[in-house]
Design an enzyme around this catalytic site. Structure first.
Site, PDB file in Angstrom:
ATOM      1  N   ASP A 293       0.842  -1.186   0.000  1.00  9.35           N
ATOM      2  CA  ASP A 293       0.000   0.000   0.000  1.00  9.35           C
ATOM      3  C   ASP A 293       0.886   1.247   0.000  1.00  9.35           C
ATOM      4  O   ASP A 293       2.101   1.177  -0.200  1.00  9.35           O
ATOM      5  CB  ASP A 293      -0.947  -0.046   1.204  1.00  9.35           C
ATOM      6  CG  ASP A 293      -2.292   0.605   0.937  1.00  9.35           C
ATOM      7  OD1 ASP A 293      -2.294   1.703   0.350  1.00  9.35           O
ATOM      8  OD2 ASP A 293      -3.328   0.034   1.323  1.00  9.35           O
ATOM      9  N   ASP A 406      -5.892   2.560  -7.094  1.00  5.63           N
ATOM     10  CA  ASP A 406      -6.867   2.904  -6.061  1.00  5.63           C
ATOM     11  C   ASP A 406      -7.406   4.318  -6.282  1.00  5.63           C
ATOM     12  O   ASP A 406      -6.774   5.137  -6.955  1.00  5.63           O
ATOM     13  CB  ASP A 406      -6.201   2.800  -4.685  1.00  5.63           C
ATOM     14  CG  ASP A 406      -7.207   2.626  -3.563  1.00  5.63           C
ATOM     15  OD1 ASP A 406      -8.389   2.324  -3.853  1.00  5.63           O
ATOM     16  OD2 ASP A 406      -6.816   2.772  -2.390  1.00  5.63           O
ATOM     17  N   GLU A 409     -12.239   6.417  -8.914  1.00 13.13           N
ATOM     18  CA  GLU A 409     -13.595   6.820  -9.339  1.00 13.13           C
ATOM     19  C   GLU A 409     -13.599   8.062 -10.240  1.00 13.13           C
ATOM     20  O   GLU A 409     -14.448   8.089 -11.149  1.00 13.13           O
ATOM     21  CB  GLU A 409     -14.477   7.041  -8.108  1.00 13.13           C
ATOM     22  CG  GLU A 409     -14.754   5.811  -7.293  1.00 13.13           C
ATOM     23  CD  GLU A 409     -13.567   5.402  -6.423  1.00 13.13           C
ATOM     24  OE1 GLU A 409     -13.436   4.218  -6.124  1.00 13.13           O
ATOM     25  OE2 GLU A 409     -12.747   6.281  -6.073  1.00 13.13           O
ATOM     26  N   ASP A 478     -14.057  -0.681   0.230  1.00 14.54           N
ATOM     27  CA  ASP A 478     -13.729  -0.634   1.656  1.00 14.54           C
ATOM     28  C   ASP A 478     -14.897  -1.122   2.509  1.00 14.54           C
ATOM     29  O   ASP A 478     -15.549  -0.356   3.230  1.00 14.54           O
ATOM     30  CB  ASP A 478     -13.343   0.787   2.045  1.00 14.54           C
ATOM     31  CG  ASP A 478     -12.076   1.251   1.344  1.00 14.54           C
ATOM     32  OD1 ASP A 478     -11.295   0.400   0.913  1.00 14.54           O
ATOM     33  OD2 ASP A 478     -11.867   2.474   1.249  1.00 14.54           O
ATOM     34  N   HIS A 538      -7.340  -8.420   3.146  1.00 19.17           N
ATOM     35  CA  HIS A 538      -6.819  -7.052   3.156  1.00 19.17           C
ATOM     36  C   HIS A 538      -7.611  -6.231   4.162  1.00 19.17           C
ATOM     37  O   HIS A 538      -8.844  -6.320   4.200  1.00 19.17           O
ATOM     38  CB  HIS A 538      -6.934  -6.422   1.763  1.00 19.17           C
ATOM     39  CG  HIS A 538      -6.422  -5.021   1.680  1.00 19.17           C
ATOM     40  ND1 HIS A 538      -5.075  -4.721   1.755  1.00 19.17           N
ATOM     41  CD2 HIS A 538      -7.059  -3.832   1.546  1.00 19.17           C
ATOM     42  CE1 HIS A 538      -4.909  -3.413   1.658  1.00 19.17           C
ATOM     43  NE2 HIS A 538      -6.099  -2.849   1.537  1.00 19.17           N
TER      44      HIS A 538
END
Length: 811
Positions: A293, A406, A409, A478, A538
């Site tokens: 990450d 990530d 959007e 998430d 995760h």
């Protein structure tokens, strides 16, 4: 966050205005003339041109181009699609344009389209196109009994009819059992009447599924393309396959993508990453990837996004680390985001190279969000895409094997941000829903260009219809770390799979929140994960997502199920092959077996894992049995061997060590021994399991095999397809045919095969293998010995070396 809320409020206001006053915005188009060309049927209307184009026998594109209405390219269809010739017939004032599979009926007074299959109308425009200033879209008739799936990631139940939903990709942090708006919206539906209807528009908008008017399906957007796509095959499976043949089949992922991942938010140092990988090895857990990450490029959550270079204080020797992981069979995957903070090391370079979305004054559009003050990489601009790719390229030269995109959007996307497409400029609201799609495209296409023999790995949170052709592996975002977070995962996966996103998966164990470790909930999620397309625990780091950090019981059960995942790799990899060649998703809905059963269409817990397995994850604590909605036929408990008659809801006993996994009678399931890494995968030692039952006369199965990494394996024919056939002669004899077709470099010349016939009748005592005949022995044979024996579960096991097409008889 404030800007996102403001954007949502604007969409709600726009949606209210359209819902309340659509009649004011409707336009009546008058037919003037038509022409049949190589580009399709061109119809001149009073407002412009209407184009009808067939992309597959049962897939037609409808594109209205009214004069003065700005259009954007289709993101759903490839830039240079292959078109299919169709016939035209005129009957009075009606045109019929179509193929043997699908016909478009064009009524000219007034101009309205309807769609026919086998001579029957299954879909019809109501008002059809409407365009009014900044609102545009389509209206279709709905039939009273029609149920509608689709619209992408939502937690609403399988049938979405009666909802009005935003078409705007938006993060929903910590969601549980209800969500109307999430990371990946799809402007399309799949009808219980077996058609797929897709609004080919990338702009912010709404889909009204009979909410405002019970008999009207309405798509609307603030801008964008005024086109839609209709697919309608012979079955739901055929409809999806034809749609994907038009939009683009998902490519094969690297085989290691089906393995186990180490992943968390996040590994803060190289030593922590190394220690974690070593812990998997020491504890005997298979592992194929580690996902890093955002701490790989900065020590803190805020202030560093956009650096996209190793933080050498925390990761002093990244290339050696990656190489050492490779020696263990572990591939390194890095997170990247499209945001470039003004505090990042690359900000000045990004401004100088003009790679950022602009404000209305032509300067980089900056804005605040959680991670800091930022700009946004303009992935639509070819030069910006190339600049972004060079960062990926440099990291791949260091050994990075895959990418995690990530916040795509994008999570914050100011409405007045200006993007630059080859066709011209567009505002954020015009192309918001295509941002993740274009991001995946730039990574995929340049990866293919610069690494033409290697399959890309591209995991992203958001995209659009058509993103599947760029190898996008999406996940469900998430999710809350709770039982309520676990409950909607089958629904989310099935809804996305039905539009070609077959690798959709969840953060196993849940991601967000959670104050204490719930071992039972975590275990249930890990068990379910075996039958998800991607196995990736995760979560936020305050509770370890990796099983190797938990108690002995949790480790033991998780290890057993992860080993099962690896044992099933031949079966799972064959599902990936079927997804890439036939469009069949890995997770499949029950209504595919019985499309007229409304109970199966609504089913959101039981699902099919390929053709052989029926799976129902346990989503409540402390249960001793679990309900499984079982289609017709005979099903066997994979763990206990118990036989069940389908066509009803079953109560299947469970313990903490099991979840309901049933195998359909007549199924072939190829398996191998567990592995530490799929780098060592081989089908040279192969188990082939067959579940026999007197009710099944004939059945078949297959296994796909190749080198696991070559991008053009399918196109080049560099693969082997093993086919299995069984014919039961009234339980007196079982004939099994094993067929080998194709070849590839490194293919086993012979396989040591162990054919396991479960539920074999007690009176079967002899096996004929080619010219050889031998009796079934009461005890196991030595490894490599040819013959047959009956194991403790009553199954007959036949061992032999399989080199060519082979026939067996058990009697």
């Amino acid at each position: 966050m404030l800007q996102t809320m403001q954007c949502t409020m604007r969409l709600l206001l726009v949606g209210f205005l359209v819902a309340a006053s659509w009649l004011l915005s409707a336009q009546t188009l008058d037919y003037q003339s038509h022409q049949l060309t190589d580009e399709g049927l061109l119809i001149q209307t009073s407002e412009g041109q209407l184009t009808l184009r067939f992309h597959q026998p049962a897939v037609v594109e409808v594109f209205y181009q009214n004069e003065g209405v700005k259009q954007l390219p289709s993101f759903t269809l490839p830039p240079q699609p292959q078109l299919l010739a169709a016939g035209l017939e005129t009957q009075g004032e009606v045109l019929y344009y179509g193929t043997d599979a699908l016909t478009v009926r064009v009524a000219t007074k007034p101009l309205r389209l309807s769609f026919l299959r086998d001579g029957e109308v299954f879909l019809a425009e109501e008002q059809g196109l409407f365009v009014h200033e900044t609102l545009r879209g389509f209206r279709f008739q709905l039939k009273p009994d029609e149920k509608l799936l689709g619209a992408g990631q939502r937690v609403l139940g399988m049938d979405r009819r009666g909802h009005r939903l935003p078409l705007y990709n938006k993060a929903h942090y910590g969601y549980t059992t209800e969500s109307e708006q999430m990371y990946f919206s799809i402007p399309g539906v799949i009808s219980s009447h077996n058609y797929l209807l897709l609004f080919d528009n990338s702009a912010s908008g709404f889909i009204d599924l009979g909410k405002t008017e019970a008999d009207v399906l309405q798509f609307e957007a603030v801008a964008g393309r005024t086109g839609y796509i209709v697919a309608a095959g012979d079955s739901h499976q055929d409809t999806l396959q034809q749609y994907l043949q038009a939009s683009g089949m998902p490519p094969l992922p690297p085989r290691w993508a089906l393995g186990n991942y180490a992943s968390r938010f996040g590994y803060r140092t190289e030593q922590e990453a190394r220690d974690t990988v070593q812990r998997f090895v020491d504890k005997g857990f298979p592992l194929d990837a580690i996902v890093l990450d955002l701490f790989w490029f900065g020590p803190d959550i805020q202030g560093h996004m956009g650096n996209l270079a190793w933080d050498k204080d925390a990761f002093p020797n990244p290339e050696q680390m990656i190489a050492d992981f490779r020696e263990l069979g572990v591939k390194t995957v890095l997170i990247t985001e499209p945001f470039m903070l003004t505090s990042s090391n690359r900000w000045q370079e990004a401004v100088r190279e003009d790679v950022l979305a602009l404000n209305l004054a032509g300067k980089p559009r900056t804005f605040d969000f959680y991670f800091g003050n930022t700009g946004l990489i303009d992935v639509f601009k070819p030069e910006a895409a190339e600049w972004f790719w060079q960062i990926y390229h440099g990291l791949m030269q260091q050994g990075v094997a895959g990418w995690w995109g990530d916040l795509g959007e994008p999570e914050v996307h100011p409405h007045d941000a200006i993007h630059r497409l080859p066709q011209g400029t567009a505002t954020a609201d015009e192309i918001h829903n295509a941002y993740g799609h274009e991001w995946a495209k730039l990574v995929f296409e340049r990866h293919v260009r610069d690494y033409p023999t290697l399959r890309p790995f591209i995991m992203m949170r958001s995209g659009a219809p058509g993103s599947q052709r760029y190898g996008m592996i999406p996940w469900t975002g998430d999710v809350d770390r709770s039982w309520d977070g676990l409950k909607p995962q089958v629904e989310l996966a099935l809804q996305m799979s039905l539009f070609g996103f077959g690798y959709i998966h969840s953060d196993l164990g849940g991601f967000a929140g959670g104050e204490t470790f719930d071992a039972e909930m975590y275990t249930r999620w890990m068990q379910f994960g075996v039958f998800q397309p991607v196995y990736r625990p995760h979560a936020q780091e305050h509770i370890a997502p990796e099983p190797v950090f938990h108690d002995g019981t949790t480790q033991r059960i998780s290890r057993d199920f992860i080993n099962l995942r690896y044992r099933l790799t031949p079966y799972n990899y064959t599902l990936a092959y079927q997804h890439s060649t036939r469009g069949l998703p890995l997770m499949r809905p029950l209504f595919w077996l019985e499309p007229d059963n409304p109970d199966y269409l609504a089913e959101k817990n039981s699902y099919l894992w390929g053709d052989a397995f029926l799976v129902a994850p346990v989503t409540k604590p402390g249960v001793a049995s679990w309900t499984v909605n079982a289609p017709a036929g005979v099903w066997f408990d994979f763990f206990a061997g118990t036989a069940y008659q389908g066509g009803q809801k079953l109560e299947v006993p469970v313990t903490l060590e099991t979840i309901p996994v049933l195998v359909k009678a007549g199924s072939f399931v190829p398996m191998i021994a567990p592995l530490q890494s799929l780098d060592h995968y081989s089908t040279e030692q192969l188990e082939l399991h067959y579940w026999h039952h007197a009710s099944v006369g004939q059945s078949e199965g297959e296994l796909y095999d190749d080198d696991g990494h070559s991008r053009t394996s399918l196109a080049d024919g560099a693969f082997e397809l093993l086919q299995f056939q069984a014919h039961n002669q009234q339980d007196q004899q079982l004939n099994v045919s094993l067929i080998r077709q194709g070849d590839f470099p490194g293919m086993p010349a012979a396989r040591q095969l162990m054919l396991v016939v479960h539920q074999a009748p007690a009176h079967w005592q002899q096996v004929q293998l080619g010219e050889q005949r031998f009796n079934v022995q009461p005890e196991a044979l030595a490894e490599g010995e040819t013959g047959a024996w009956r194991n403790q579960d009553g199954a007959i096991v036949v061992q032999f070396s399989w080199q060519q097409d082979t026939q067996l008889q058990l009697r």
